[in-house]
Structure formats: structure tokens, C-alpha cells
Design a protein around this motif. Structure first.
Motif, PDB file in Angstrom:
ATOM      1  N   ASP A 136       0.844  -1.196   0.000  1.00  0.00           N
ATOM      2  CA  ASP A 136       0.000   0.000   0.000  1.00  0.00           C
ATOM      3  C   ASP A 136       0.876   1.241   0.000  1.00  0.00           C
ATOM      4  OD1 ASP A 136      -2.345  -1.443   0.014  1.00  0.00           O
ATOM      5  OD2 ASP A 136      -2.570  -1.384   2.200  1.00  0.00           O
ATOM      6  N   HIS A 137       0.544   2.182  -0.867  1.00  0.00           N
ATOM      7  CA  HIS A 137       1.320   3.417  -0.963  1.00  0.00           C
ATOM      8  C   HIS A 137       1.088   4.286   0.271  1.00  0.00           C
ATOM      9  CE1 HIS A 137       1.943   7.632  -2.639  1.00  0.00           C
ATOM     10  NE2 HIS A 137       3.112   7.047  -2.803  1.00  0.00           N
ATOM     11  N   GLU A 138       2.170   4.700   0.885  1.00  0.00           N
ATOM     12  CA  GLU A 138       2.103   5.570   2.056  1.00  0.00           C
ATOM     13  C   GLU A 138       2.273   7.029   1.657  1.00  0.00           C
ATOM     14  OE1 GLU A 138       1.601   6.741   5.878  1.00  0.00           O
ATOM     15  OE2 GLU A 138       1.492   4.644   5.235  1.00  0.00           O
ATOM     16  N   SER A 139       3.334   7.336   0.909  1.00  0.00           N
ATOM     17  CA  SER A 139       3.598   8.718   0.512  1.00  0.00           C
ATOM     18  C   SER A 139       4.724   8.730  -0.515  1.00  0.00           C
ATOM     19  CB  SER A 139       3.991   9.568   1.727  1.00  0.00           C
ATOM     20  OG  SER A 139       4.091  10.930   1.383  1.00  0.00           O
ATOM     21  N   THR A 140       4.890   9.873  -1.167  1.00  0.00           N
ATOM     22  CA  THR A 140       6.017  10.091  -2.071  1.00  0.00           C
ATOM     23  C   THR A 140       6.691  11.395  -1.693  1.00  0.00           C
ATOM     24  OG1 THR A 140       4.955   8.907  -3.888  1.00  0.00           O
ATOM     25  CG2 THR A 140       6.745  10.404  -4.463  1.00  0.00           C
ATOM     26  N   VAL A 141       8.011  11.386  -1.616  1.00  0.00           N
ATOM     27  CA  VAL A 141       8.792  12.589  -1.318  1.00  0.00           C
ATOM     28  C   VAL A 141       9.554  12.960  -2.590  1.00  0.00           C
ATOM     29  CG1 VAL A 141      10.551  13.630   0.161  1.00  0.00           C
ATOM     30  CG2 VAL A 141       9.022  11.865   1.079  1.00  0.00           C
ATOM     31  N   TYR A 142       9.425  14.234  -2.996  1.00  0.00           N
ATOM     32  CA  TYR A 142      10.052  14.707  -4.223  1.00  0.00           C
ATOM     33  C   TYR A 142      11.232  15.612  -3.913  1.00  0.00           C
ATOM     34  CZ  TYR A 142       5.725  13.141  -6.472  1.00  0.00           C
ATOM     35  OH  TYR A 142       4.666  12.395  -6.916  1.00  0.00           O
ATOM     36  N   ARG A 143      12.263  15.483  -4.702  1.00  0.00           N
ATOM     37  CA  ARG A 143      13.430  16.356  -4.554  1.00  0.00           C
ATOM     38  C   ARG A 143      13.121  17.782  -4.979  1.00  0.00           C
ATOM     39  NH1 ARG A 143      17.692  14.856  -8.778  1.00  0.00           N
ATOM     40  NH2 ARG A 143      16.121  15.967 -10.011  1.00  0.00           N
ATOM     41  N   ASP A 144      12.357  17.938  -6.061  1.00  0.00           N
ATOM     42  CA  ASP A 144      12.162  19.255  -6.674  1.00  0.00           C
ATOM     43  C   ASP A 144      10.755  19.801  -6.497  1.00  0.00           C
ATOM     44  OD1 ASP A 144      14.802  19.065  -7.623  1.00  0.00           O
ATOM     45  OD2 ASP A 144      14.127  17.934  -9.374  1.00  0.00           O
ATOM     46  N   GLY A 145      10.060  19.358  -5.464  1.00  0.00           N
ATOM     47  CA  GLY A 145       8.728  19.872  -5.215  1.00  0.00           C
ATOM     48  C   GLY A 145       7.760  19.547  -6.334  1.00  0.00           C
ATOM     49  N   ALA A 146       7.078  20.560  -6.851  1.00  0.00           N
ATOM     50  CA  ALA A 146       6.059  20.353  -7.872  1.00  0.00           C
ATOM     51  C   ALA A 146       6.641  20.170  -9.268  1.00  0.00           C
ATOM     52  CB  ALA A 146       5.084  21.533  -7.883  1.00  0.00           C
ATOM     53  N   ALA A 147       7.939  20.395  -9.437  1.00  0.00           N
ATOM     54  CA  ALA A 147       8.569  20.254 -10.756  1.00  0.00           C
ATOM     55  C   ALA A 147       8.927  18.800 -11.028  1.00  0.00           C
ATOM     56  CB  ALA A 147       9.820  21.121 -10.830  1.00  0.00           C
ATOM     57  N   GLY A 148       8.861  18.419 -12.293  1.00  0.00           N
ATOM     58  CA  GLY A 148       9.310  17.088 -12.681  1.00  0.00           C
ATOM     59  C   GLY A 148       8.216  16.049 -12.659  1.00  0.00           C
ATOM     60  N   PRO A 149       8.549  14.818 -13.078  1.00  0.00           N
ATOM     61  CA  PRO A 149       7.569  13.724 -13.116  1.00  0.00           C
ATOM     62  C   PRO A 149       6.996  13.443 -11.736  1.00  0.00           C
ATOM     63  CG  PRO A 149       9.556  13.146 -14.340  1.00  0.00           C
ATOM     64  CD  PRO A 149       9.863  14.408 -13.598  1.00  0.00           C
ATOM     65  N   ARG A 150       5.754  12.995 -11.719  1.00  0.00           N
ATOM     66  CA  ARG A 150       5.085  12.565 -10.489  1.00  0.00           C
ATOM     67  C   ARG A 150       5.283  11.062 -10.306  1.00  0.00           C
ATOM     68  NH1 ARG A 150       4.971  16.526  -7.514  1.00  0.00           N
ATOM     69  NH2 ARG A 150       6.852  16.723  -8.777  1.00  0.00           N
ATOM     70  N   ASP A 151       4.843  10.559  -9.163  1.00  0.00           N
ATOM     71  CA  ASP A 151       5.053   9.130  -8.892  1.00  0.00           C
ATOM     72  C   ASP A 151       4.314   8.239  -9.877  1.00  0.00           C
ATOM     73  OD1 ASP A 151       2.515   9.666  -7.861  1.00  0.00           O
ATOM     74  OD2 ASP A 151       3.099   9.305  -5.779  1.00  0.00           O
ATOM     75  N   PHE A 152       3.169   8.703 -10.409  1.00  0.00           N
ATOM     76  CA  PHE A 152       2.457   7.871 -11.372  1.00  0.00           C
ATOM     77  C   PHE A 152       3.168   7.809 -12.721  1.00  0.00           C
ATOM     78  CE2 PHE A 152       0.289  11.976 -10.864  1.00  0.00           C
ATOM     79  CZ  PHE A 152       0.408  12.538 -12.134  1.00  0.00           C
ATOM     80  N   HIS A 153       4.152   8.711 -12.944  1.00  0.00           N
ATOM     81  CA  HIS A 153       4.983   8.641 -14.144  1.00  0.00           C
ATOM     82  C   HIS A 153       6.216   7.751 -13.952  1.00  0.00           C
ATOM     83  CE1 HIS A 153       3.438  13.004 -14.600  1.00  0.00           C
ATOM     84  NE2 HIS A 153       2.804  12.290 -15.515  1.00  0.00           N
ATOM     85  N   ALA A 154       6.532   7.389 -12.717  1.00  0.00           N
ATOM     86  CA  ALA A 154       7.872   6.894 -12.383  1.00  0.00           C
ATOM     87  C   ALA A 154       8.275   5.637 -13.147  1.00  0.00           C
ATOM     88  CB  ALA A 154       7.982   6.645 -10.875  1.00  0.00           C
ATOM     89  N   LEU A 155       7.329   4.761 -13.448  1.00  0.00           N
ATOM     90  CA  LEU A 155       7.682   3.510 -14.116  1.00  0.00           C
ATOM     91  C   LEU A 155       7.725   3.652 -15.640  1.00  0.00           C
ATOM     92  CD1 LEU A 155       5.755   0.907 -11.946  1.00  0.00           C
ATOM     93  CD2 LEU A 155       8.045   1.872 -11.637  1.00  0.00           C
ATOM     94  N   ASP A 156       7.329   4.815 -16.147  1.00  0.00           N
ATOM     95  CA  ASP A 156       7.415   5.095 -17.581  1.00  0.00           C
ATOM     96  C   ASP A 156       8.529   6.088 -17.897  1.00  0.00           C
ATOM     97  OD1 ASP A 156       5.130   3.517 -18.495  1.00  0.00           O
ATOM     98  OD2 ASP A 156       3.916   4.949 -17.384  1.00  0.00           O
ATOM     99  N   HIS A 157       8.856   6.950 -16.963  1.00  0.00           N
ATOM    100  CA  HIS A 157       9.947   7.904 -17.169  1.00  0.00           C
ATOM    101  C   HIS A 157      11.278   7.134 -17.258  1.00  0.00           C
ATOM    102  CE1 HIS A 157      11.740  11.918 -16.996  1.00  0.00           C
ATOM    103  NE2 HIS A 157      12.680  11.387 -16.245  1.00  0.00           N
ATOM    104  N   PRO A 158      12.188   7.565 -18.128  1.00  0.00           N
ATOM    105  CA  PRO A 158      13.441   6.796 -18.321  1.00  0.00           C
ATOM    106  C   PRO A 158      14.478   7.022 -17.223  1.00  0.00           C
ATOM    107  CG  PRO A 158      13.422   8.695 -19.779  1.00  0.00           C
ATOM    108  CD  PRO A 158      12.062   8.655 -19.119  1.00  0.00           C
ATOM    109  N   TYR A 159      14.134   6.653 -16.007  1.00  0.00           N
ATOM    110  CA  TYR A 159      15.104   6.753 -14.920  1.00  0.00           C
ATOM    111  C   TYR A 159      16.243   5.772 -15.153  1.00  0.00           C
ATOM    112  CZ  TYR A 159      12.056   9.861 -12.337  1.00  0.00           C
ATOM    113  OH  TYR A 159      11.299  10.944 -11.954  1.00  0.00           O
ATOM    114  N   ALA A 160      17.441   6.187 -14.771  1.00  0.00           N
ATOM    115  CA  ALA A 160      18.649   5.398 -15.049  1.00  0.00           C
ATOM    116  C   ALA A 160      18.908   4.331 -14.001  1.00  0.00           C
ATOM    117  CB  ALA A 160      19.861   6.322 -15.151  1.00  0.00           C
ATOM    118  N   GLY A 161      18.236   4.414 -12.882  1.00  0.00           N
ATOM    119  CA  GLY A 161      18.460   3.427 -11.831  1.00  0.00           C
ATOM    120  C   GLY A 161      17.397   3.503 -10.770  1.00  0.00           C
ATOM    121  N   LEU A 162      17.397   2.499  -9.918  1.00  0.00           N
ATOM    122  CA  LEU A 162      16.457   2.437  -8.806  1.00  0.00           C
ATOM    123  C   LEU A 162      17.171   1.772  -7.632  1.00  0.00           C
ATOM    124  CD1 LEU A 162      12.749   1.545  -8.728  1.00  0.00           C
ATOM    125  CD2 LEU A 162      14.308   0.134  -7.385  1.00  0.00           C
TER     126      LEU A 162
END
Length: 275
Positions: A136-162
Motif C-alpha cells: 500500500d502506498h504511504e507517501s512520495t517525497v520529491y526532490r524538486d517539489g512540484a517540478a518534474g515527473p510525479r510518482d504515477f509517471h515513475a515507471l514510464d519515465h526513463p530513470y537510469a536506476g532504482l
């Protein structure tokens, strides 16, 4: 259209209940193919199971596979882990988002489909589930606040690592305190200026009693927190200093910190680097 599809029921089901984009739940699964089965396992998962056993199911709307080469496996800690024995076990990580409020609906479907796949000899048994849990999702913490991809984008955005991190509180009563420390103090501080764009935090849920027998029941349901760090750089390029000498939480233990890189779908890239 064949009457076996019972198409009228699909229309009824889609017309009711939540259908937002927030990742209310996740499936996070770390698997170790048995020695000598690495290529066959990879092809089975990518060519069949990723789709038929996951993405084709209702309310599972995003997915991504990750791999840990031997070089990445050797970065993991702690050496004595309650998750992986040895700590290097688990070459592949798969992550999936499930629509908030649809966990029960999804579980009914996935249990039925996996029974069918198993009956039809479409389940690869030469593998070990090291860490498999719906969460169950508890929360998401963002480095850049409102800028950039959201958590629902995370598995489609081309992140280089996890980086997969698992922390166990000493008791159920202390998990809220652990989450408060993580979300309000530790993670914002660690994210600032780091190559990680966001961290998603989850709590595991027990698997249903009619789960497949090759998947063990989830441990730490009342005490565990699972974190996914989404990186903009290869974890090997930022492991030190960002993921070494981390502050230890009070009344809790970090049971696993494990870096991964994305697989390249449709290929066997990295399979020869697992051992």
C-alpha cells in the motif's frame, strides 16, 4: 465475439469504483533465477509473464523491470539481511503500480489468472522469490517539489536506476514513528541535491491464502517500510556518497539497500553479467 468473454460484465465493472491515476498500491518482487536458467527465465518473463501475468490484468496500469549485475549486487548491504540470504540474492526486480482503491479487485483477477497460467505450464519454476509483496502506498517525497515527473509517471519515465530499501521497525507501534522520521526528516535531507528525483514509500500487505504455493507469505506486514529511490544516474556513479553511511533510524533496522538498473525489453542485455 465469443460469449465466453461475458463482455457485458466488463462494461459494468468499468462504470463503478475508483479509476484515478494515483499509485495506491504496488507489486514489488525480487526474484533469483536458478543457476543455469538465467537466459530462459529472462525470456519467459519478458516474452510472456510480464504481460500475461501482470500488465494484462485490470487496474495494474504501469510496470518496469530492473536488473542487478554482479557489480551492483556487491554494493548491497547489510551483509546479514532479513530479506536476502545471501544479500546478493535476487538478480531481477519488477515494479508495478495499481490504481488506488482497486487492490481487492486486482487480487481476485491475479489469483485466477496465475492459477490458469500454472495449469497451462506457463509459469517458470526454476526461480526463487526473494522478496515479493503487494504494498500500500504511504507517501512520495520529491526532490524538486512540484517540478518534474510525479510518482504515477515513475515507471514510464526513463530513470537510469532504482534503489530498493527495506526498513523494519522494532514493533508495529513504532512504525508510525519510523514513517514520520523518513518522510519529514530523513528523505527530504537525503534527496536535496542528490541524483534521486523521488522516493516512494510503501507498507506491505499480506498475500491471500489462495496464493501460488511457490510464493511465500509476506513477512513484516506490521513493521516494514519499503522505499523505492528513482535515480537520474546509474547507481554505480552515485553510490558513494549518497547511499553509504546513511543515518540509522531509531528503533528500526535497515534490512536491505540494493541498487538496480533498468532492463532493456526484448533483449538479454546484462544476463551474462549476473554471476
Amino acid at each position: 465475439m465469443s460469449e465466453d468473454t461475458r463482455s457485458e460484465l466488463y462494461g459494468e465493472l468499468a462504470a463503478v469504483g475508483p479509476y484515478g491515476v494515483r499509485p495506491g498500491h504496488a507489486l514489488i518482487t525480487v526474484v533469483e533465477p536458478h543457476p543455469g536458467h538465467e537466459y530462459a527465465y529472462n525470456r519467459w518473463y519478458e516474452d510472456d509473464h510480464y504481460y500475461a501475468g501482470a500488465m494484462a490484468m485490470p487496474w495494474m496500469y504501469a510496470g518496469r523491470r530492473w536488473v542487478a549485475t554482479r557489480e551492483l549486487q556487491l554494493l548491497r548491504y547489510p551483509e546479514k539481511s532479513a530479506i536476502a540470504q545471501p544479500v546478493t540474492a535476487g538478480c531481477y526486480l519488477s515494479t508495478y503500480w495499481i490504481t488506488a482503491g482497486r487492490y481487492a479487485d486486482h487480487m481476485k483477477w491475479t489469483v485466477a489468472v496465475n492459477r490458469r497460467l500454472n495449469r497451462d505450464a506457463r509459469v517458470y519454476h526454476d526461480r526463487t522469490h526473494v522478496f515479493t509483496a503487494f504494498q500500500d502506498h504511504e507517501s512520495t517525497v520529491y526532490r524538486d517539489g512540484a517540478a518534474g515527473p510525479r510518482d504515477f509517471h515513475a515507471l514510464d519515465h526513463p530513470y537510469a536506476g532504482l534503489v530498493l530499501e527495506v526498513i523494519d521497525a522494532e514493533s508495529h507501534e513504532q512504525r508510525p514513528e519510523l514513517l514520520e522520521w523518513l518522510l519529514s526528516r530523513h528523505l527530504p535531507k537525503r534527496l536535496a541535491g542528490s541524483p534521486a528525483a523521488m522516493v516512494t514509500a510503501f507498507r506491505p500487505t499480506p498475500l491471500p491464502g489462495d496464493r501460488m504455493t511457490y510464493v511465500k507469505q509476506v513477512e513484516g506486514v506490521d513493521t516494514r517500510v519499503t522505499l523505492l529511490w528513482f535515480l537520474e544516474t546509474d547507481p554505480r556513479d552515485c553510490w558513494d556518497p549518497y547511499f553509504t553511511n546513511l543515518e540509522e533510524p531509531t528503533a528500526a533496522r535497515r534490512e536491505l539497500l540494493a541498487p538496480f538498473i533498468p532492463t532493456v525489453p526484448g533483449t538479454d542485455k546484462y544476463v551474462d553479467q549476473l554471476r
